[in-house]
Design an enzyme around this catalytic site. Structure first.
Site, PDB file in Angstrom:
ATOM      1  N   HIS A 469     -11.737  31.781   1.738  1.00  0.00           N
ATOM      2  CA  HIS A 469     -10.894  32.005   2.919  1.00  0.00           C
ATOM      3  C   HIS A 469     -11.125  30.890   3.955  1.00  0.00           C
ATOM      4  O   HIS A 469     -10.178  30.245   4.404  1.00  0.00           O
ATOM      5  CB  HIS A 469     -11.227  33.377   3.522  1.00  0.00           C
ATOM      6  CG  HIS A 469     -10.462  33.705   4.766  1.00  0.00           C
ATOM      7  ND1 HIS A 469      -9.411  34.591   4.781  1.00  0.00           N
ATOM      8  CD2 HIS A 469     -10.590  33.265   6.051  1.00  0.00           C
ATOM      9  CE1 HIS A 469      -8.922  34.668   6.012  1.00  0.00           C
ATOM     10  NE2 HIS A 469      -9.630  33.881   6.808  1.00  0.00           N
ATOM     11  N   GLU A 470     -12.374  30.669   4.302  1.00  0.00           N
ATOM     12  CA  GLU A 470     -12.677  29.660   5.322  1.00  0.00           C
ATOM     13  C   GLU A 470     -12.317  28.267   4.826  1.00  0.00           C
ATOM     14  O   GLU A 470     -11.857  27.424   5.601  1.00  0.00           O
ATOM     15  CB  GLU A 470     -14.145  29.728   5.748  1.00  0.00           C
ATOM     16  CG  GLU A 470     -14.575  31.053   6.387  1.00  0.00           C
ATOM     17  CD  GLU A 470     -13.665  31.540   7.503  1.00  0.00           C
ATOM     18  OE1 GLU A 470     -12.997  30.708   8.146  1.00  0.00           O
ATOM     19  OE2 GLU A 470     -13.592  32.764   7.722  1.00  0.00           O
ATOM     20  N   HIS A 473      -8.717  27.619   5.591  1.00  0.00           N
ATOM     21  CA  HIS A 473      -8.514  27.128   6.964  1.00  0.00           C
ATOM     22  C   HIS A 473      -8.900  25.649   7.030  1.00  0.00           C
ATOM     23  O   HIS A 473      -8.227  24.838   7.656  1.00  0.00           O
ATOM     24  CB  HIS A 473      -9.388  27.897   7.957  1.00  0.00           C
ATOM     25  CG  HIS A 473      -8.894  29.277   8.280  1.00  0.00           C
ATOM     26  ND1 HIS A 473      -7.617  29.529   8.711  1.00  0.00           N
ATOM     27  CD2 HIS A 473      -9.523  30.490   8.253  1.00  0.00           C
ATOM     28  CE1 HIS A 473      -7.468  30.829   8.939  1.00  0.00           C
ATOM     29  NE2 HIS A 473      -8.611  31.427   8.667  1.00  0.00           N
ATOM     30  N   HIS A 476      -6.302  23.317   5.630  1.00  0.00           N
ATOM     31  CA  HIS A 476      -5.176  23.203   6.565  1.00  0.00           C
ATOM     32  C   HIS A 476      -5.504  22.139   7.620  1.00  0.00           C
ATOM     33  O   HIS A 476      -4.654  21.341   8.010  1.00  0.00           O
ATOM     34  CB  HIS A 476      -4.963  24.573   7.232  1.00  0.00           C
ATOM     35  CG  HIS A 476      -3.583  24.815   7.745  1.00  0.00           C
ATOM     36  ND1 HIS A 476      -3.263  25.933   8.474  1.00  0.00           N
ATOM     37  CD2 HIS A 476      -2.445  24.113   7.641  1.00  0.00           C
ATOM     38  CE1 HIS A 476      -1.976  25.889   8.788  1.00  0.00           C
ATOM     39  NE2 HIS A 476      -1.456  24.800   8.292  1.00  0.00           N
TER      40      HIS A 476
END
Ligand SMILES: [Zn+2]
Length: 677
Positions: A469-470, A473, A476
């Site tokens: 998940h991290e 980010h 991105h």
């Protein structure tokens, strides 16, 4: 003596930053930023994008990077001295940014820039950055004059007070409750939790008793495991009446909620929006309250049959196995836990043996390298702790980005996991002619259990999902190709779309082909057995229908109270109505959940709670393109990278989504991934 916080030419000098550097560095950086603000609003700087950016953005970026380093160390390497330095400087940093965001001269200058002939020639990314800046000025009341401006400021201040009071009431109401019971009444509750309850009772001078509170670590085990039904009912009643008119009068949030909703409505009207819901959606991806309401109702309608099935199964199990013929709200967690155990029992401990940290990291890096055509290699930089690593991301031998990975829990480090930016991608207006564009740098922080002895660290499946998940980010932020600071990577991405790339990455952790390669038993080297994987998937989707309806109930309540202009007078009627429309679980008239709904009354989620489900829909639908074409399909990976990750905040999230998917998002993939449909 040189102050490492003032050197922002390269990577932060994390190993040499000391608490005594903070205040002197901020003296300089804040003064420079204030001077830059004065200069940029003056006549000598024309209303030109590059000219303004070269003065203001250069100064504020430098301040932001230095303060970012201090803030980061405060999160991961806290000491009393650093905390004191941080707290002493936080108010002046906040004050500077507040003043910057409200500076009318700066707003006028941006407006002049937007109206200039040159503005028509701005790139779409710059146009977007400029539009965002203008929008934020309008939302903070810059267009208001006279009485309206005064009133707006009063509302903002009063709402801040009310939000603070709301959370204090929730906290106090939670703290004030204590129930001392004979430990024999805790039959079914895990021994660790019983021991903890006895220890806190003993501290209160109640040796031999157990102390139960409404804090999660005490409340939850009782609701999930205690066989004493009357005890569960007593705790439940106390929990759902906190901070309401059914509890302590001085902690009742009723009047606060009412006033907050009235003030928010008034704020929206001052800014010429119909309702607060409309105002809240201005910087978000969703177009209108009607669109959000329609989305939530569609989701509820489609999840409902599965929720009814979940409930029927639970009722049947509770009646047959637990002797609970009339299921009550205080039985739901208890019966659900028993049902889950009966069906999908496996232990996190068992799963953990298959996820060794080196194998997981290697697997993650390979996925990213394959799908996004980059290479990840170890790199060197000063760090704040010996366990921190630093990597570089390259494409065709060219540096794309760098990141720090701080994997383990330790004293002085905040719990949780997060991605933070060290610096963003930027074609700096002050760079030497011909110099390369500034490349992004990210922090990836987790809190895994450190390795013991010479064995590698073992991760739970939750840990692995968090890491992915991290990293989403992080990608991105790091893979963006946009060169304007305000809209590069995560910057400028709408609030309700920002979780798309992160939740997207989580999908890999539920893919059999991926997990096989990501796992190797710490002792035997065997990959995860298929039977264990199947149980994990089933447990993940356990009661997904009921859980979806619960989230929709909260989100629908949030949207309606901020969308109906007379909601302040009809809060209880609205929640009752929402439950009639959406909920299937048994309920009781004394449930005052809304009185502790801090997300919307004290936090930043007002008319925004829907975004949890909204972003899940986007990420699941994006993932389904990979399901259709193959999880490692090069062309799909390239399109995702180009349209979502590289585009960053340079255009509307819906435009990025459509460019990738070729159509508007649909709910189907999310439902399918959660076992509904
Ligand atoms: Zn996230």
């Amino acid at each position: 003596m040189t102050n490492p916080l003032l050197d922002t030419t390269g990577l932060p000098a994390f190993a040499s930053i000391r608490p005594e550097h903070v205040t002197p560095a901020l003296d300089v950086l804040l003064a420079d930023a204030r001077t830059a603000l004065e200069r940029v609003v003056g006549h000598e700087v024309p209303a030109d994008y590059d000219a303004m950016s070269a003065v203001l953005d250069v100064a504020t970026e430098r301040l932001g990077r230095a303060w970012g380093a201090v803030n980061h160390l405060n999160h991961v390497a806290d000491t009393p001295e650093l905390r004191a330095a941080y707290n002493a400087n936080l108010p002046r940093v906040t004050e500077f940014y507040t003043a910057l965001g409200a500076d009318e001269r700066l707003y006028a200058k941006y407006k002049a820039l937007a109206a200039s002939a040159a503005a028509a020639a701005l790139t779409p990314a710059r146009r977007r950055a400029l539009d965002n800046a203008l929008r934020d000025f309008v939302l903070s009341g810059a267009e208001l004059e006279g009485d309206a401006k005064t009133r707006f400021a009063q509302i903002v201040e009063r709402c801040a007070e009310l939000r603070q009071r709301f959370s204090e009431h929730v906290l106090d109401a939670t703290d004030r409750f204590a129930l001392y019971v004979d430990p024999a009444r805790l039959d079914g509750v895990p021994a660790d939790d019983v021991d903890a309850a006895r220890a806190v009772a003993a501290k209160d001078g109640r040796d031999g008793q157990a102390k139960l509170t409404l804090h999660m670590p005490s409340y939850l085990p009782v609701m999930q495991y205690a066989t004493d039904r009357a005890l569960r009912e007593a705790l439940y009643r106390a929990y759902v009446t906190r901070a309401s008119e059914l509890g302590d009068a001085e902690l009742d949030n009723s009047a606060i909620m009412k006033e907050l909703l009235q003030l928010r409505h008034e704020e929206a009207r001052l800014l010429e929006h119909d309702t607060y819901a409309h105002l809240s959606l201005v910087p978000k991806m969703a177009d209108s309250p009607e669109q959000v309401l329609g989305f939530l109702r569609d989701l509820a309608r489609r999840a409902r049959p599965y929720a009814e099935r979940d409930l029927a199964e639970l009722r049947e199990f509770a009646a047959r196995e637990l002797g609970l013929a009339d299921l009550q709200p205080w039985d739901l967690a208890f019966a659900s836990e028993r049902l889950k155990q009966a069906r999908y029992a496996f232990s996190d401990q068992e799963v953990k043996q298959y996820f060794t940290e080196p194998r997981v990291l290697d697997g993650l890096f390979r996925i990213v390298e394959t799908l996004f055509e980059v290479a990840i290699r170890p790199d060197e930089a000063p760090v704040w702790h010996p366990s921190v690593r630093f990597y570089r991301v390259e494409r065709d031998g060219e540096l794309v980005a760098q990141f720090y990975l701080d994997p383990y829990a330790r004293n002085g480090k905040r719990p949780g996991a997060w991605m933070d930016d060290v610096r963003g991608r930027w074609a700096r207006p002050d760079r030497e002619p011909g110099a390369v564009v500034q490349t992004p740098v990210a922090h990836l922080v987790c809190n895994f259990a450190p390795p013991v002895g010479d064995r590698p660290a073992l991760l739970t499946h939750d840990d692995v999902t968090t890491l992915f998940h991290e990293f989403g980010h992080g990608l991105h932020h790091m893979l963006t190709r946009v060169e304007d600071l305000g809209v590069a990577g995560i910057s400028g991405v709408e609030w309700d779309a920002v979780e798309l790339p992160s939740q997207f990455m989580e999908n890999f952790c539920w893919e059999w082909d991926v997990l096989r390669r990501l796992t190797a038993h710490v002792d035997t080297g065997e990959p995860l057995p298929r039977a264990l994987f199947d149980k994990m998937i089933a447990a993940k989707n356990f009661q997904s229908g009921l859980q979806t309806l619960r989230q929709v109930e909260f989100a629908l309540f949030d949207m309606r109270v901020h969308h109906e202009s007379d909601a302040a007078e009809r809060l209880q009627a609205i929640i009752d109505d929402v439950r009639d429309e959406v909920a299937v679980v048994p309920r009781v008239p004394f449930n005052r959940f809304q009185h502790t709904f801090s997300h919307i009354f004290a936090g930043g989620y007002s008319a925004g709670y829907y975004s949890y489900k909204w972003a899940e829909v986007l990420s699941a639908d994006a993932w389904s393109a990979f399901e259709e074409n193959g999880v490692f399909d090069a062309e799909t990976g390239r399109r995702y990278r180009r349209e979502i990750l590289e585009a960053g905040g340079s255009r509307r999230a819906i435009d990025s989504f459509k460019a990738f998917r070729g159509r508007e998002p649909v709910i189907d993939a999310l439902l399918r991934h959660q076992g509904m449909g």
